[in-house]
Design an enzyme around this catalytic site. Structure first.
Site, mmCIF file in Angstrom:
data_model
loop_
_atom_site.group_PDB
_atom_site.id
_atom_site.type_symbol
_atom_site.label_atom_id
_atom_site.label_comp_id
_atom_site.label_asym_id
_atom_site.label_seq_id
_atom_site.Cartn_x
_atom_site.Cartn_y
_atom_site.Cartn_z
ATOM 1 N N ASP A 47 0.856 -1.181 0.000
ATOM 2 C CA ASP A 47 0.000 0.000 0.000
ATOM 3 C C ASP A 47 0.892 1.230 0.000
ATOM 4 O OD1 ASP A 47 -3.241 0.293 0.989
ATOM 5 O OD2 ASP A 47 -2.005 2.088 1.049
ATOM 6 N N ASP A 83 4.080 1.861 -4.441
ATOM 7 C CA ASP A 83 3.117 2.267 -5.463
ATOM 8 C C ASP A 83 2.952 1.104 -6.427
ATOM 9 O OD1 ASP A 83 1.752 3.334 -7.623
ATOM 10 O OD2 ASP A 83 2.953 5.155 -7.733
ATOM 11 N N VAL A 84 1.749 0.543 -6.505
ATOM 12 C CA VAL A 84 1.555 -0.659 -7.308
ATOM 13 C C VAL A 84 1.714 -0.402 -8.795
ATOM 14 C CG1 VAL A 84 0.072 -1.778 -5.602
ATOM 15 C CG2 VAL A 84 -0.966 -0.377 -7.414
ATOM 16 N N TYR A 142 -12.325 5.029 -15.398
ATOM 17 C CA TYR A 142 -12.385 4.028 -14.331
ATOM 18 C C TYR A 142 -13.006 2.732 -14.844
ATOM 19 C CZ TYR A 142 -13.551 1.968 -9.766
ATOM 20 O OH TYR A 142 -13.668 1.125 -8.687
ATOM 21 N N LYS A 190 -11.200 -0.970 -15.107
ATOM 22 C CA LYS A 190 -11.769 -2.117 -14.417
ATOM 23 C C LYS A 190 -12.230 -3.192 -15.404
ATOM 24 C CE LYS A 190 -11.572 -1.002 -9.998
ATOM 25 N NZ LYS A 190 -10.791 -1.785 -9.009
ATOM 26 N N THR A 202 -16.332 2.856 1.418
ATOM 27 C CA THR A 202 -14.909 2.996 1.696
ATOM 28 C C THR A 202 -14.499 4.455 1.532
ATOM 29 O OG1 THR A 202 -14.011 2.791 -0.549
ATOM 30 C CG2 THR A 202 -14.607 0.737 0.587
#
Length: 232
Positions: free
Chosen positions: A35, A49-50, A141, A145, A176
């Site tokens: 994370d 950072d992914v 987005y 996805k 969230t």
């Protein structure tokens, strides 16, 4: 006593990722969280950072040295913003793809060799109901996805005969920190359109992830829709 399995969860410091960390620890996994924040409640945490492939590779190597070979991967690191297509600049478009699709790719590439060597393992990617239904002002987005689902299904076909299962969950709007207090997804008018009349809870998504990781040995290339009935 058998060695406890090891899971890697991206985005494990908050929201869905934190709920997944808790769920898998409850099933006996040693869980490492990747994370941007370093305060995840996990057995091992790496701030990374992914979207940075080499950094993710280094983080997974550290986890392997500390906890052992990886047997499960859950990619829940995310980024969300709404904007009309005409206002999405190249930087915003690329960031959305780097975090979601790139994050899945980098983490899978780093963790998959352990699973293939072992002849078993599970990958679960967090997608979105917008990948299926789309959404106004959500083009970048939803595209990112949706690309996750294509990668999940392709990888599932590629590694099934080597004992590795690859699945996805596609949550609807979930309670969230990614959803701002004034988000239209929190508006009573929107919630009234949902059959369950409420947002999805992170723990509910985590239960589906837990099922795919721990119990659904028969399932690969599948998508569980956890969206309060938003897409039926």
């Amino acid at each position: 006593m058998p060695e406890r399995p090891v899971a890697v969860v991206t985005g494990g410091a908050s929201g869905i990722g934190a709920a997944v960390v808790a769920a898998l620890r409850g099933r006996g996994y040693r869980v490492a969280a990747l994370d941007l924040r370093a305060d995840a409640d996990a057995d091992h945490v790496v701030a990374v950072d992914v979207s940075d492939g080499p950094a993710v590779g280094g983080a997974v190597a550290e986890i392997r040295r500390t906890l052992g070979p990886i047997t499960a991967l859950v990619t829940s690191a995310g980024h969300y913003e709404m904007a009309p297509v005409a206002e999405i600049d190249t930087q915003a478009w690329r960031r959305m793809l780097r975090v979601h699709l790139g994050g899945l790719f980098h983490a899978t590439r780093a963790c998959l060799p352990d699973m293939l060597d072992r002849g078993s393992g599970a990958v679960v990617a967090v997608s979105s109901e917008l990948a299926v239904g789309g959404g106004e002002h959500d083009a970048h987005y939803a595209a990112a996805k949706g690309a996750i689902l294509g990668l999940v299904r392709s990888l599932a076909a590629e590694v099934a005969d080597r004992g590795v299962r690859v699945n996805a969950v596609a949550p609807g709007p979930t309670d969230t920190p990614l959803l701002a207090p004034d988000s239209p997804w929190r508006a009573p008018e929107y919630l009234a359109t949902l059959p369950l009349r409420r947002l999805t809870a992170p723990a509910e998504v985590a239960r589906c992830v837990e099922y795919l990781v721990c119990d659904a040995g028969f399932s690969t290339g599948d998508v569980l829709n956890v969206n309060s009935g938003a897409v039926i």
